[in-house]
Enzyme design. Structure first.
Site, PDB file in Angstrom:
ATOM      1  N   ALA A   1      -8.149  45.401  -6.868  1.00  0.00           N
ATOM      2  CA  ALA A   1      -9.586  45.253  -7.107  1.00  0.00           C
ATOM      3  C   ALA A   1      -9.939  43.782  -7.248  1.00  0.00           C
ATOM      4  CB  ALA A   1      -9.991  46.019  -8.369  1.00  0.00           C
ATOM      5  N   ASP A   2     -11.210  43.503  -7.053  1.00  0.00           N
ATOM      6  CA  ASP A   2     -11.713  42.171  -7.334  1.00  0.00           C
ATOM      7  C   ASP A   2     -13.166  42.293  -7.777  1.00  0.00           C
ATOM      8  OD1 ASP A   2     -10.762  39.211  -6.983  1.00  0.00           O
ATOM      9  OD2 ASP A   2     -12.895  39.272  -6.474  1.00  0.00           O
ATOM     10  N   THR A   3     -13.550  41.408  -8.672  1.00  0.00           N
ATOM     11  CA  THR A   3     -14.919  41.383  -9.183  1.00  0.00           C
ATOM     12  C   THR A   3     -15.456  39.967  -9.106  1.00  0.00           C
ATOM     13  OG1 THR A   3     -14.471  43.204 -10.715  1.00  0.00           O
ATOM     14  CG2 THR A   3     -16.387  41.832 -11.201  1.00  0.00           C
TER      15      THR A   3
END
Length: 192
Positions: free
Chosen positions: A72-74
């Protein structure tokens, strides 16, 4: 199909680990380092998904056992500006001083789940928002001195005890602000 595949979170993010633990998911953690600056896109809504896919590709080159790998990445977007992890004390302080409870900080998150047994990969994205109250200077100084502000997109994490009192209204869910929207992740795990 094997429903007992090991789940691996390819992330060192404490927020993502907390989100999975609170959802009751048993998982292990795989350290992953990629050059996130090598993946660029002017559309901030698409950037986290591109980064999650790049992380999935890197993770699956290292993980050979049958597993469901979550990456994931935010990125945080405030007043139309991209806010990744601060690169300097000045930038971190500027980020933290700018937040107010009138303007939301948008957390754009991309999540990818890859089944290493089948090679199938599915992904999706979500947007959540949080309103941060003004953060006092002593708190900002402590976050910078402890180097914590440099670990988080936008320089903050609402689960951090120092910052909890300043996390106001959330549109969406707290886990979405933490960097791993659990509803989306569960759907992707089922599909993979």
């Amino acid at each position: 199909r094997d429903t007992h595949l090991k789940i691996i979170l390819a992330s060192q993010s404490q927020g993502r680990q907390l989100a999975l633990r609170q959802a009751g998911i048993v998982f292990s953690v795989q350290q992953l380092n990629i050059d996130e600056k090598a993946v660029r896109c002017d559309d901030f809504t698409k950037l986290p998904l591109l980064l999650a896919r790049a992380k999935a590709q890197a993770a699956c080159q290292r993980i050979s056992e049958p597993a469901l790998v979550i990456t994931a990445d935010t990125v945080m977007v405030y007043r139309g500006q991209l806010r990744e992890k601060p690169e300097s004390a000045e930038q971190a302080a500027g980020y933290l001083r700018s937040y107010n409870d009138q303007t939301p900080v948008f957390a754009h998150t991309g999540v990818a789940v890859t089944n290493t047994q089948t090679g199938k990969s599915v992904d999706g994205s979500a947007v959540h928002a949080v309103y941060l109250r003004a953060i006092p200077e002593p708190v900002i100084a402590e976050l910078i001195a402890s180097r914590k502000a440099f670990q988080w997109a936008g320089g903050f994490a609402i689960q951090e005890p120092l910052l909890k009192p300043y996390a106001g209204h959330i549109d969406g869910s707290a886990d979405g602000i933490w960097g791993l929207p659990v509803d989306l992740t569960l759907r992707l795990l089922q599909k993979a």
